[in-house]
Design an enzyme around this catalytic site. Structure first.
Site, PDB file in Angstrom:
ATOM      1  N   SER A  37      24.265   9.676 -24.863  1.00 13.12           N
ATOM      2  CA  SER A  37      23.282   8.645 -24.538  1.00 13.12           C
ATOM      3  C   SER A  37      24.021   7.436 -23.964  1.00 13.12           C
ATOM      4  CB  SER A  37      22.524   8.230 -25.802  1.00 13.12           C
ATOM      5  OG  SER A  37      21.608   7.197 -25.521  1.00 13.12           O
ATOM      6  N   SER A  42      20.508   9.996 -16.623  1.00  9.61           N
ATOM      7  CA  SER A  42      19.232   9.736 -15.943  1.00  9.61           C
ATOM      8  C   SER A  42      19.434   8.911 -14.679  1.00  9.61           C
ATOM      9  CB  SER A  42      18.261   9.011 -16.883  1.00  9.61           C
ATOM     10  OG  SER A  42      17.867   9.855 -17.944  1.00  9.61           O
ATOM     11  N   SER A 109      21.600  17.299 -24.414  1.00 14.81           N
ATOM     12  CA  SER A 109      21.896  18.723 -24.654  1.00 14.81           C
ATOM     13  C   SER A 109      23.278  18.883 -25.292  1.00 14.81           C
ATOM     14  CB  SER A 109      21.766  19.556 -23.377  1.00 14.81           C
ATOM     15  OG  SER A 109      22.436  18.993 -22.276  1.00 14.81           O
TER      16      SER A 109
END
Length: 204
Positions: A37, A42, A109
């Site tokens: 994260s 993204s 993942s």
């Protein structure tokens, strides 16, 4: 997870993946962005899609947070739920490849076995693992969602990198050092990979 019905039969479409790829004038593929994260998954996936879209390419980003608002809204963050989350995404990405679309997935993942299971769903060469490599210290400094702070405080018990492990890819198709490379440099590396693999044509 429910048991698969014995009364379902795969229906072979009249329009094939090859037909759709010819229509789109490029091949389809799964670009599987993985990393901690805050590692830039993204951001990079959407920047790559923006570049490809401007080139007239058919694309779609499956983003971790967005998918958990709908398709996976019934799942939490236990190991079992993480496994099921990635299983569903793998199956969805497989269908989108059949639709002739370059499919970009942006999910932590964390487990190798789950990423390998997703890879196994499609023919060899249709799954390109892109490791967004970034030290956890840098991810924590970014902490745009405040998740690391909550995890350190014990408010998120199974947070990847803190209370749950992240198993880094050993042999990804591409590794991007998102902590010391610019976004433009990272995008260029992904686009070059697609050109090298014959997914898209080199832009003039």
């Amino acid at each position: 997870m429910t048991t698969k019905s014995s009364n379902t039969v795969w229906h072979h479409a009249t329009v094939t993946r090859t037909d759709r790829e010819k229509l789109h004038e490029h091949k389809s593929v799964i670009l599987w962005f993985t990393g901690l994260s805050g590692s830039g998954k993204s951001t990079l996936a959407h920047a790559v899609e923006d570049y490809l879209h401007k080139c007239g390419t058919s694309t779609f980003v499956l983003d971790g947070d967005n998918v958990r608002h709908g398709l996976c809204s019934d799942l939490g963050f236990s190991d079992d739920d993480r496994i099921e989350n990635i299983r569903r995404i793998g199956e969805l990405a497989k269908l989108m490849v059949e639709a002739g679309v370059i499919t970009l997935t942006a999910f932590i993942s964390p487990f190798k076995s789950d990423r390998n299971a997703a890879r196994s769903l499609v023919p060899h060469g249709d799954f390109l693992e892109i490791y967004c490599q970034c030290p956890i210290e840098t991810c924590e400094q970014r902490d745009v969602k405040g998740l690391y702070k909550k995890a350190r405080a014990g408010d998120i018990p199974f947070f990847t990198g803190i209370g749950s492990p992240y198993e880094a890819p050993e042999h990804p198709e591409l590794s991007v050092n998102t902590h010391d490379q610019s976004l433009d440099e990272s995008v260029k590396k992904v686009i070059n990979l697609l050109v090298e693999r014959g997914i898209i044509k080199k832009q003039s």
